[in-house]
Design an enzyme around this catalytic site. Structure first.
Site, PDB file in Angstrom:
ATOM      1  N   HIS A 121       0.870  -1.177   0.000  1.00 34.21           N
ATOM      2  CA  HIS A 121       0.000   0.000   0.000  1.00 34.21           C
ATOM      3  C   HIS A 121       0.910   1.231   0.000  1.00 34.21           C
ATOM      4  O   HIS A 121       2.002   1.181   0.569  1.00 34.21           O
ATOM      5  CB  HIS A 121      -0.827  -0.065   1.292  1.00 34.21           C
ATOM      6  CG  HIS A 121      -1.911   0.944   1.437  1.00 34.21           C
ATOM      7  ND1 HIS A 121      -1.652   2.257   1.751  1.00 34.21           N
ATOM      8  CD2 HIS A 121      -3.254   0.832   1.333  1.00 34.21           C
ATOM      9  CE1 HIS A 121      -2.807   2.913   1.847  1.00 34.21           C
ATOM     10  NE2 HIS A 121      -3.802   2.068   1.591  1.00 34.21           N
ATOM     11  N   ASP A 198       2.906  -4.694   8.006  1.00 33.61           N
ATOM     12  CA  ASP A 198       1.696  -3.894   7.851  1.00 33.61           C
ATOM     13  C   ASP A 198       0.524  -4.872   7.917  1.00 33.61           C
ATOM     14  O   ASP A 198       0.262  -5.605   6.964  1.00 33.61           O
ATOM     15  CB  ASP A 198       1.766  -3.160   6.505  1.00 33.61           C
ATOM     16  CG  ASP A 198       0.446  -2.462   6.150  1.00 33.61           C
ATOM     17  OD1 ASP A 198      -0.553  -2.674   6.858  1.00 33.61           O
ATOM     18  OD2 ASP A 198       0.444  -1.730   5.148  1.00 33.61           O
ATOM     19  N   GLN A 201      -4.674  -5.307   6.590  1.00 33.29           N
ATOM     20  CA  GLN A 201      -5.669  -6.188   5.957  1.00 33.29           C
ATOM     21  C   GLN A 201      -5.739  -7.553   6.619  1.00 33.29           C
ATOM     22  O   GLN A 201      -6.579  -8.365   6.247  1.00 33.29           O
ATOM     23  CB  GLN A 201      -5.340  -6.383   4.468  1.00 33.29           C
ATOM     24  CG  GLN A 201      -5.508  -5.137   3.620  1.00 33.29           C
ATOM     25  CD  GLN A 201      -6.947  -4.661   3.549  1.00 33.29           C
ATOM     26  OE1 GLN A 201      -7.891  -5.447   3.679  1.00 33.29           O
ATOM     27  NE2 GLN A 201      -7.128  -3.370   3.346  1.00 33.29           N
ATOM     28  N   LYS A 224     -10.786  -1.004  10.109  1.00 34.46           N
ATOM     29  CA  LYS A 224     -10.992  -2.129   9.197  1.00 34.46           C
ATOM     30  C   LYS A 224     -11.392  -3.390   9.949  1.00 34.46           C
ATOM     31  O   LYS A 224     -11.617  -4.430   9.355  1.00 34.46           O
ATOM     32  CB  LYS A 224      -9.729  -2.376   8.361  1.00 34.46           C
ATOM     33  CG  LYS A 224      -9.444  -1.228   7.387  1.00 34.46           C
ATOM     34  CD  LYS A 224      -8.194  -1.428   6.566  1.00 34.46           C
ATOM     35  CE  LYS A 224      -8.003  -0.218   5.647  1.00 34.46           C
ATOM     36  NZ  LYS A 224      -6.734  -0.261   4.911  1.00 34.46           N
ATOM     37  N   CYS A 361      -4.647   2.372  -3.818  1.00 38.10           N
ATOM     38  CA  CYS A 361      -3.434   2.885  -3.153  1.00 38.10           C
ATOM     39  C   CYS A 361      -2.255   1.949  -3.364  1.00 38.10           C
ATOM     40  O   CYS A 361      -1.422   1.779  -2.469  1.00 38.10           O
ATOM     41  CB  CYS A 361      -3.640   3.107  -1.656  1.00 38.10           C
ATOM     42  SG  CYS A 361      -4.908   4.289  -1.273  1.00 38.10           S
TER      43      CYS A 361
HETATM   44  C1  LIG Z   1      -5.764   0.580   4.673  1.00 32.40           C
HETATM   45  C2  LIG Z   1      -4.357   0.176   4.603  1.00 32.40           C
HETATM   46  C3  LIG Z   1      -3.336   1.020   5.053  1.00 32.40           C
HETATM   47  C4  LIG Z   1      -3.598   2.393   5.571  1.00 32.40           C
HETATM   48  O1  LIG Z   1      -4.440   2.374   6.679  1.00 32.40           O
HETATM   49  P1  LIG Z   1      -5.034   3.740   7.267  1.00 32.40           P
HETATM   50  O2  LIG Z   1      -6.108   3.281   8.167  1.00 32.40           O
HETATM   51  O3  LIG Z   1      -5.542   4.529   6.082  1.00 32.40           O
HETATM   52  O4  LIG Z   1      -3.913   4.440   7.950  1.00 32.40           O
HETATM   53  C5  LIG Z   1      -2.043   0.560   4.999  1.00 32.40           C
HETATM   54  N1  LIG Z   1      -1.750  -0.664   4.509  1.00 32.40           N
HETATM   55  C6  LIG Z   1      -2.695  -1.503   4.061  1.00 32.40           C
HETATM   56  C7  LIG Z   1      -2.311  -2.852   3.570  1.00 32.40           C
HETATM   57  C8  LIG Z   1      -4.031  -1.099   4.081  1.00 32.40           C
HETATM   58  O5  LIG Z   1      -4.970  -1.921   3.620  1.00 32.40           O
END
Ligand SMILES: *Cc1c(COP(=O)(O)O)cnc(C)c1O
Length: 403
Positions: A121, A198, A201, A224, A361
């Site tokens: 992302h 990260d 997801q 999320k 993104c």
């Molecule tokens: C949504 C997402 C982000 C960013 O998250 P925010 O809540 O906008 O800070 C970063 N990495 C991944 C894989 C995402 O899906």
């Protein structure tokens, strides 16, 4: 087996109509919907215990502080962190990653290397690019194959003594691919590099175990995973959080301030400057309780059925191609020959169906496949096979209109 209709009744928005049609919400990868228990907990905080935390001796301040710290411990247990002070409240994944890259600005030197993956992302690309620009370190990228999987032989070849940080998502937001992070973490540690995962997801679909993974940092967002917007967590190993300098200066993060010198507070407060999103932090704990009550084993089982059903039904449509066919979570990213994803997205929106269209993104992934974007349907445990059938029929209709 989950009683999906009973679960759906927990989410008031799922009985709303959009454009006169019952909502079919398949944009869970962008943000999840919220159960009533989470919505109520926000109001309850403001109605009953609202006060600033870690400051006053008065009763409300102590009640709010206790609720906030209880939530931190809840999340500690949820991700199996060793200490609660390794769990930092943030405003989301983006905030967590920037906290780490800011810290590494005082550690990296010219010639050092940072490895990112081609599945990231933008939130997990741009802060590292900014860090490399600032420090003179070099950014290296793990390539992917046509199935949307990272190529592990190429990753192994990139690792060296120069590697200081490896950063990779647990699950790709654009394709849903689940990365072999345990292997990647082990390999990175073998050359002495730190690893940030990260997990944005991953946390809606599974329960990460940060000690078993042995990652150095794990960042995720609350919104999320059924929690409020503007909430998130950065897990960091104690030794790393002690090593990194504070991110922001201000109240709450200090031990003692004079104009000559300021000393910083202990963990976790060193990284939590200013009045935080108190209600959000507390209610993120409520969301975690809710998900655990449903059970991640049940969530996984149901979402696997949804993924199989969606894949099978979508592939009935002639000219439809799915991107990302490796081991993955309940996400389908696809296009139809000769039709722009945006056009399909707009038509099915008129039929009450919410999917994401565009580059998600993650422009480098779209560049890899030489496409402007995809249509992404990302499923949650509250979605049903019937909803998938409604989407498939709507896409067939849109395709007829557009070709
Ligand atoms: C949504 C997402 C982000 C960013 O998250 P925010 O809540 O906008 O800070 C970063 N990495 C991944 C894989 C995402 O899906």
């Amino acid at each position: 087996m989950l009683d999906i209709q009973k679960i759906r009744a927990d989410f008031p928005i799922l009985s709303e109509k959009v454009n006169g049609k019952p909502l079919v919400y398949f944009d869970n990868g962008a943000t999840s919907q919220k159960p009533q228990i989470v919505i109520d907990a926000i109001a309850k905080y403001y109605q009953e215990i609202n006060a600033n935390i870690h400051r006053g001796v008065h009763t409300l301040s102590q009640l709010a502080t206790d609720a906030y710290e209880i939530s931190r411990v809840k999340i500690q247990h949820h991700i199996n962190a060793k200490f609660s002070h390794e769990v930092l409240f943030t405003s989301g994944t983006t905030h967590g990653i920037n906290l780490v890259t800011n810290g590494f600005a005082s550690i990296l030197k010219p010639g050092d290397e940072v490895i990112v993956s081609s599945l990231e992302h933008h939130s997990n690309i741009v802060p590292w690019q900014m860090l490399c620009e600032k420090t003179g370190a070099t950014l290296k990228v793990i390539p992917m194959n046509e199935e949307g999987e990272l190529i592990m032989e190429a990753y192994d070849a990139l690792l060296s003594e120069k590697t200081k940080v490896v950063t990779v998502n647990h699950i790709s937001n654009a394709l849903g691919i689940i990365n072999p992070i345990k292997y990647m973490i082990e390999k990175a540690h073998a050359v002495g590099a730190a690893v940030l995962i990260d997990g944005a997801q991953a946390v809606p679909h599974l329960k990460p175990d940060v000690q078993d993974l042995d990652c150095d940092f794990y960042a995720f967002s609350g919104h999320k995973m059924c929690g409020p917007t503007g909430t998130g967590i950065l897990y960091g190993k104690e030794e790393w959080l002690n090593k990194l300098p504070p991110y922001q200066g201000g109240g709450e993060m200090i031990k003692e301030v004079t104009f000559e010198k300021t000393t910083y507070a202990d963990l976790p407060h060193k990284f939590e400057a200013g009045t935080p999103n108190i209600a959000g932090g507390i209610v993120l704990g409520t969301a975690v309780d809710y998900l655990n009550h449903i059970g991640f084993h049940n969530i996984h089982q149901h979402e696997t059925h949804l993924l199989e059903h969606a894949t099978k039904r979508l592939l009935e449509i002639e000219g439809l191609k799915i991107y990302g066919t490796g081991n993955k979570a309940s996400v389908v990213s696809f296009n139809i020959d000769g039709i722009h994803p945006y056009d399909i997205g707009s038509i099915i929106d008129k039929l009450g169906i919410a999917v994401r269209t565009g580059h998600h993104c993650a422009q480098p992934i779209m560049n890899f496949f030489c496409i402007p974007g995809t249509i992404r349907a990302s499923f949650s445990f509250y979605n049903t096979k019937e909803e998938i059938d409604i989407m498939v029929e709507a896409i067939k209709k849109a395709k007829t209109m557009l070709s």
